[in-house]
Write a protein that holds these residues in place. Structure first.
Motif, PDB file in Angstrom:
ATOM      1  N   ARG A   1     -22.319  -1.212  16.376  1.00 37.88           N
ATOM      2  CA  ARG A   1     -23.006  -1.223  15.088  1.00 37.88           C
ATOM      3  C   ARG A   1     -23.109   0.158  14.476  1.00 37.88           C
ATOM      4  O   ARG A   1     -23.014   0.323  13.253  1.00 37.88           O
ATOM      5  N   LEU A   2     -23.308   1.192  15.314  1.00 36.26           N
ATOM      6  CA  LEU A   2     -23.585   2.530  14.791  1.00 36.26           C
ATOM      7  C   LEU A   2     -22.579   3.580  15.237  1.00 36.26           C
ATOM      8  O   LEU A   2     -22.693   4.735  14.829  1.00 36.26           O
ATOM      9  N   GLY A   3     -21.614   3.215  16.073  1.00 37.82           N
ATOM     10  CA  GLY A   3     -20.643   4.181  16.544  1.00 37.82           C
ATOM     11  C   GLY A   3     -21.131   4.931  17.765  1.00 37.82           C
ATOM     12  O   GLY A   3     -22.323   4.921  18.097  1.00 37.82           O
ATOM     13  N   SER A   4     -20.194   5.613  18.450  1.00 41.44           N
ATOM     14  CA  SER A   4     -20.571   6.339  19.656  1.00 41.44           C
ATOM     15  C   SER A   4     -19.507   7.379  19.974  1.00 41.44           C
ATOM     16  O   SER A   4     -18.336   7.231  19.621  1.00 41.44           O
ATOM     17  N   ASN A   5     -19.924   8.399  20.658  1.00 40.19           N
ATOM     18  CA  ASN A   5     -19.020   9.481  21.048  1.00 40.19           C
ATOM     19  C   ASN A   5     -18.249   9.086  22.307  1.00 40.19           C
ATOM     20  O   ASN A   5     -18.840   8.679  23.311  1.00 40.19           O
ATOM     21  N   GLY A   6     -16.916   9.197  22.249  1.00 41.46           N
ATOM     22  CA  GLY A   6     -16.085   8.896  23.411  1.00 41.46           C
ATOM     23  C   GLY A   6     -15.868   7.423  23.662  1.00 41.46           C
ATOM     24  O   GLY A   6     -15.296   7.049  24.685  1.00 41.46           O
ATOM     25  N   GLN A   7     -16.320   6.553  22.748  1.00 44.79           N
ATOM     26  CA  GLN A   7     -16.213   5.111  22.965  1.00 44.79           C
ATOM     27  C   GLN A   7     -15.547   4.426  21.771  1.00 44.79           C
ATOM     28  O   GLN A   7     -15.948   3.334  21.378  1.00 44.79           O
ATOM     29  N   THR A   8     -14.543   5.039  21.198  1.00 43.58           N
ATOM     30  CA  THR A   8     -13.944   4.461  20.001  1.00 43.58           C
ATOM     31  C   THR A   8     -13.440   3.043  20.230  1.00 43.58           C
ATOM     32  O   THR A   8     -13.682   2.142  19.418  1.00 43.58           O
ATOM     33  N   ASP A   9     -12.717   2.816  21.337  1.00 42.92           N
ATOM     34  CA  ASP A   9     -12.187   1.471  21.589  1.00 42.92           C
ATOM     35  C   ASP A   9     -13.282   0.492  21.967  1.00 42.92           C
ATOM     36  O   ASP A   9     -13.276  -0.669  21.546  1.00 42.92           O
ATOM     37  N   TYR A  10     -14.266   0.947  22.755  1.00 45.64           N
ATOM     38  CA  TYR A  10     -15.355   0.049  23.156  1.00 45.64           C
ATOM     39  C   TYR A  10     -16.221  -0.322  21.954  1.00 45.64           C
ATOM     40  O   TYR A  10     -16.636  -1.473  21.802  1.00 45.64           O
ATOM     41  N   ALA A  11     -16.499   0.662  21.081  1.00 50.85           N
ATOM     42  CA  ALA A  11     -17.278   0.383  19.877  1.00 50.85           C
ATOM     43  C   ALA A  11     -16.515  -0.557  18.956  1.00 50.85           C
ATOM     44  O   ALA A  11     -17.098  -1.490  18.367  1.00 50.85           O
ATOM     45  N   ALA A  12     -15.201  -0.337  18.803  1.00 47.86           N
ATOM     46  CA  ALA A  12     -14.393  -1.203  17.955  1.00 47.86           C
ATOM     47  C   ALA A  12     -14.378  -2.631  18.496  1.00 47.86           C
ATOM     48  O   ALA A  12     -14.494  -3.607  17.739  1.00 47.86           O
ATOM     49  N   ALA A  13     -14.251  -2.768  19.825  1.00 47.46           N
ATOM     50  CA  ALA A  13     -14.243  -4.099  20.426  1.00 47.46           C
ATOM     51  C   ALA A  13     -15.595  -4.780  20.257  1.00 47.46           C
ATOM     52  O   ALA A  13     -15.675  -5.989  19.987  1.00 47.46           O
ATOM     53  N   SER A  14     -16.692  -4.045  20.394  1.00 52.44           N
ATOM     54  CA  SER A  14     -18.030  -4.630  20.254  1.00 52.44           C
ATOM     55  C   SER A  14     -18.274  -5.126  18.830  1.00 52.44           C
ATOM     56  O   SER A  14     -18.834  -6.199  18.617  1.00 52.44           O
ATOM     57  N   ASP A  15     -17.846  -4.317  17.831  1.00 51.07           N
ATOM     58  CA  ASP A  15     -18.054  -4.747  16.451  1.00 51.07           C
ATOM     59  C   ASP A  15     -17.155  -5.927  16.099  1.00 51.07           C
ATOM     60  O   ASP A  15     -17.573  -6.853  15.399  1.00 51.07           O
ATOM     61  N   MET A  16     -15.928  -5.927  16.608  1.00 46.44           N
ATOM     62  CA  MET A  16     -15.053  -7.066  16.341  1.00 46.44           C
ATOM     63  C   MET A  16     -15.574  -8.326  17.013  1.00 46.44           C
ATOM     64  O   MET A  16     -15.440  -9.433  16.468  1.00 46.44           O
ATOM     65  N   LEU A  17     -16.185  -8.184  18.185  1.00 44.45           N
ATOM     66  CA  LEU A  17     -16.774  -9.349  18.846  1.00 44.45           C
ATOM     67  C   LEU A  17     -17.822  -9.994  17.942  1.00 44.45           C
ATOM     68  O   LEU A  17     -17.881 -11.225  17.818  1.00 44.45           O
ATOM     69  N   ALA A  18     -18.655  -9.162  17.304  1.00 45.74           N
ATOM     70  CA  ALA A  18     -19.684  -9.712  16.419  1.00 45.74           C
ATOM     71  C   ALA A  18     -19.054 -10.497  15.275  1.00 45.74           C
ATOM     72  O   ALA A  18     -19.539 -11.572  14.896  1.00 45.74           O
ATOM     73  N   LYS A  19     -17.956  -9.983  14.698  1.00 46.60           N
ATOM     74  CA  LYS A  19     -17.302 -10.683  13.593  1.00 46.60           C
ATOM     75  C   LYS A  19     -16.616 -11.955  14.082  1.00 46.60           C
ATOM     76  O   LYS A  19     -16.591 -12.973  13.380  1.00 46.60           O
ATOM     77  N   LEU A  20     -16.056 -11.902  15.285  1.00 44.48           N
ATOM     78  CA  LEU A  20     -15.403 -13.084  15.844  1.00 44.48           C
ATOM     79  C   LEU A  20     -16.427 -14.184  16.133  1.00 44.48           C
ATOM     80  O   LEU A  20     -16.178 -15.376  15.882  1.00 44.48           O
TER      81      LEU A  20
END
Length: 914
Positions: free
Chosen positions: A709-728
């Motif tokens: 939801r808010l982004g994170s340092n060093g977790q670009t892929d994990y953050a992207a996957a988490s946000d896409m999960l919410a949309k899915l």
């Protein structure tokens, strides 16, 4: 009255064979109406009654799709049973009333009705309704017991009326005799000629009250002594047990049959669920959160936030722009950039390797500081059920923009222009980032999560405030040229708003506002339902599954990517120091064998944790089974889910907590690690959705992270996957509105989960890090969300201090864009202005959640000269009044066939007329 088919010949042949074997017809009557009645309410006399060598009595198990699994007792060759138990814990034993007063003929409950009740009814009330619906032309009685409540009733049909009265203890004893209907002794008053005497029945019940084999053996002897009935049935539904006398070599042997062996999906077949169903389930209210709670619940919404009026139409381009994507938005944006004085390198499509080579070639001629990732506007409707389409979209709209952006960042950093660049990603999530609308392309969540993490990692932590990063969402119908113009104006504004929506020329920002759950009275979770939880039998998923299992008596199947290795029992009791010593020994031994020490210890460490959690499930009385499976592998997951259905039945709930996080700077991310993250979080969710599409799934819960939801340092892929999960999950909830589907953006949990690891706890102690969410508080948030009447799709759980770091802008600026003109009134109606006294006392400022609408009638006469036409078929007019009679006459005059039915008298009389 139906047409004669092959079934008629089969039935006729069956009657002939029955006559040859039994020496009599299956049904006998002196009148044709009597034959019809026999077919409706009676079963043929068992063939064993007319054979010299008796056929064995049997137990039939039926697991018809869409109906309750059940076991019935009968004879070989007889389709319908007279006694049985179903998967809901309902037991039924039919009985004969003998002769009623006045010599009226009576019979036992039809075997067809016995099977139908067991297949459809989950409680006594449903059984009565089914019996009333079936009706009967003769009187009967039966004993009905319910494992959930521990009650027993006498179900009787007297003169066509079905009644239910409380009866005896929930233990049934019935006998099926040769040449006679079954008689029930233990649950009904003694009848003349009954097989059992009251004293004998009391003794039998006393002996069966224990659980030891001697009591069973004495009961078997008693059965043998009391008569030669070929089949006696004793049922204890609360334990799911059947005792059958007469199935073995001699009638004196009592055979115990466990129902879970017959119908494995029975929710009462295991100890935990059986205990839950023994007592009447009363759903507890939603748990409360105190004022001392660390975190708050926030829902997402869009806020109207226009740019200042003086914002120029386009930014000052500092070099060429690179556009990735082949769609109308890409073409319109390329034209808009060139029209405003910029240069464009457009890479429409192609594999990742070719795109990276093209990007390197562009940078050889000089920096290209503006990057536009436009694959999110391709207009492709992503559907997880289309596996080939899903995999193609994964390559084109997820992996390609991620690694293309990674290469651009590497080149910009090497050229020293990273702090002067622009990274923009467009999405098609509905114009509200998928918060309420159905996301047209859920993969846009991957791009929004990526952009937010770039903002945290490069702009904030990396100290490159000049880098402008934005995810811009728009509905699919937004005109490309208008959208392209507003994108350029957004960049000219230069704000640090990393998520923006542009709808009909209006600008919106996302906002997380605090809102507590307004709980409903029920979470609508069936006690004993089958749930699947991914993420392994450890960490946050295990704690969540255990909490839900205890509360609702769920039958849980836990799926994780690691096989549980055998561990020494004494290892489970080691303290922190003992585990450190064990780790040293295991890693040293692995090194000496030539095995990777860290990998070997990692497997043992996970096995220890999973073994402890499975013990916790067992101690709590919650049924749970672990399956080792990669949820990203659709074929492997399909096999596991099929095994789940065979063992426990259809899947009703899914908790998707699987995740892989390999923290690393964006430029250092490797394709293998990114794909592992995608497989667990995104492919796993898509596979679960696709493979359970025909299951009665009522709840789908996705576990994401605050990084999504808010982004994170060093977790670009994990953050992207988490946000896409919410949309899915939002897409899934719209596609299956009967399912309560929502996703959590969790704060890091304390005590368990990734954040509890020592290396991660150190990182979370830095300034401006989110506070850790206590485990019990997190579980309370989970359960409370199940009761949310607003059915939010996306929920953020975070502490207020961290929330203020991202949401502190204050009030939106004054409106500057012109509002849309109001719609004119209908031509046939004039709307009078409100009197001054009725004017509202205050204006409702945007963004308002609701709008005020006034209802009115508009004259709509039929077409000129239209006449009522003739109705095809028969018109049924119900009612006794002038309007009904006038309508009947009008329809008849038009040539229609009309039947008018009066509703006078009782409901039964009216239905009979119907």
């Amino acid at each position: 009255g139906d047409a004669i088919t092959e079934a008629s010949d089969l039935y006729s042949m069956g009657c002939v064979l029955y006559l040859m074997l039994a020496g009599r017809l299956p049904f006998e009557s002196e009148t044709s109406q009597g034959f019809i009645s026999c077919h409706l309410i009676e079963d043929p006399l068992p063939l064993a009654a007319g054979l010299r060598e008796e056929l064995l009595p049997v137990v039939l198990v039926r697991e018809t799709p869409g109906r309750l699994a059940h076991a019935v007792c009968t004879f070989a060759g007889l389709v319908f049973g007279t006694n049985g138990i179903n998967a809901a814990g309902l037991a039924l034993s039919a009985a004969s009333q003998g002769r009623m007063s006045g010599g009226a003929r009576s019979g036992r409950m039809p075997g067809l009705l016995v099977g139908e009740i067991l297949a459809t009814a989950s409680d006594a009330e449903a059984a009565v309704q089914r019996a009333r619906l079936a009706g009967s032309l003769c009187d009967y009685s039966a004993c009905l017991t319910d494992a959930a409540s521990g009650q027993a009733w006498c179900l009787e049909c007297r003169g066509g009326e079905v009644v239910l009265s409380e009866a005896v203890p929930p233990l049934l004893v019935a006998g099926i005799e040769r040449q006679a209907s079954p008689r029930l002794a233990a649950s009904l008053p003694a009848q003349p000629g009954g097989r059992w005497e009251a004293a004998a029945v009391r003794e039998l019940l006393r002996q069966l009250a224990g659980n030891g084999a001697p009591g069973h053996r004495r009961a078997a002897t008693m059965l043998a002594e009391r008569g030669a009935a070929p089949l006696h049935v004793i049922m204890r539904p609360a334990q799911g047990q059947l005792w059958l006398a007469g199935l073995g070599p001699s009638n004196g042997e009592l055979l115990e049959v466990r129902v879970e062996e017959l119908a494995p999906r029975a929710p009462f077949c295991d100890d935990a669920a059986g205990e839950a169903l023994k007592k009447k389930y009363v759903e507890p209210p939603a748990p409360r959160l105190t004022e001392a709670a660390v975190c708050r619940r926030y829902q997402m919404r869009m806020v109207r936030w226009p740019l200042p009026a003086e914002t120029p139409p386009a930014p000052r381009w500092k070099g060429p722009a690179v556009l990735l994507g082949d769609n109308a938005v890409a073409r319109a944006l390329a034209a808009q950039i060139e029209a405003s004085g910029g240069r464009v390198h457009w890479l429409p499509a192609g594999p990742l390797e070719a795109a990276l080579a093209d990007l390197d070639e562009i940078w050889r001629s000089g920096p290209a500081p503006h990057l536009f990732l436009l694959t999110g506007s391709d207009g492709v409707a992503l559907d997880p059920r289309d596996q080939a389409g899903w995999e193609q979209r994964r390559r084109e709209a997820i992996e390609r923009p991620f690694f293309f952006c990674q290469r651009w960042v590497q080149l910009a950093r090497q050229a020293g222009v990273l702090g002067e660049g622009t990274v923009v990603a467009t999405t098609s999530l509905g114009g509200d980032l998928g918060f309420a609308q159905r996301p047209a392309s859920a993969e846009g969540g991957w791009l929004t999560g990526l952009i937010k993490s770039l903002f945290i990692e490069i702009v904030r932590v990396g100290n490159h405030p000049g880098l402008l990063v934005k995810a811009i969402d728009a509905p699919p119908e937004e005109p490309p040229a208008e959208l392209a113009a507003n994108i350029c104006r957004e960049l000219a504004g230069g704000t640090d708003d990393f998520e923006v929506a542009l709808v009909s020329g209006k600008r919106y920002l996302q906002n997380a506002y605090e809102r507590a759950v307004e709980p409903l009275t029920s979470a609508e979770i069936r006690p004993g339902a089958v749930w699947v939880a991914t993420g392994g039998a450890r960490g946050i998923t295990a704690a969540s599954a255990l909490a839900l299992g205890e509360r609702y008596g769920l039958r849980l199947h836990l799926i994780g990517g690691t096989a549980i290795e055998p561990v020494e029992p004494e290892w489970l009791a080691l303290d922190e120091r003992g585990l450190a010593e064990l780790k040293t020994r295991v890693m040293r031994a692995a090194y000496e064998r030539g095995d990777p020490p860290q990998a070997v210890w990692g497997r043992i460490e996970k096995s220890l944790e999973m073994t402890r959690w499975l013990q916790a499930f067992k101690e709590a009385g919650v049924w749970a089974r672990y399956h080792a499976c990669n949820v990203g592998n659709r074929a492997a997951l399909a096999a596991v889910l099929q095994e789940v259905r065979r063992e426990s039945g259809p899947i009703e709930g899914i908790l998707h907590g699987a995740g892989v996080d390999i923290p690393r700077r964006f430029e250092k991310k490797e394709i293998a690690g990114v794909r592992a993250t995608l497989a667990a979080k995104i492919d796993g969710a898509a596979n679960l959705m696709a493979l359970t599409w025909n299951d009665p799934v009522r709840h789908f819960i996705g576990y994401g992270s605050v990084s999504g939801r808010l982004g994170s340092n060093g977790q670009t892929d994990y953050a992207a996957a988490s946000d896409m999960l919410a949309k899915l999950v939002a897409w899934y909830g719209h596609a299956r509105p009967e399912c309560r589907a929502f996703a959590f953006h969790w704060a890091p949990w304390d005590e368990i989960g990734m954040a509890a690891r020592p290396e991660n706890r150190v990182a979370l102690k830095v300034k401006d890090a989110p506070k850790l969410l206590p485990k019990d508080e997190g579980l309370a948030h989970l359960v409370r969300e199940l009761y949310d009447g607003a059915r939010a799709r996306e929920v953020l759980i975070i502490d207020p201090t961290y929330h203020k770091l991202f949401y502190h802008k204050g009030e939106p600026p004054a409106e500057v864009e012109p509002k849309a003109a109001p719609l004119p009134p209908a031509p046939s109606q004039a709307i009078a202005p409100l009197p001054a006294a009725a004017q509202p006392a205050a204006q409702v400022s945007e963004p308002a959640v609701t709008a005020r609408h006034v209802l009115r009638l508009v004259e709509a006469p039929p077409a000129h000269g239209a006449e009522p036409g003739q109705i095809t078929g028969t018109a049924l007019v119900v009612g006794e009044n002038a309007a009904a009679r006038a309508l009947e006459a009008r329809l008849a005059a038009a040539g229609s066939r009309v039947l008018r039915i009066s509703t006078a008298g009782t409901r039964a009389e009216a239905l009979a007329r119907l």
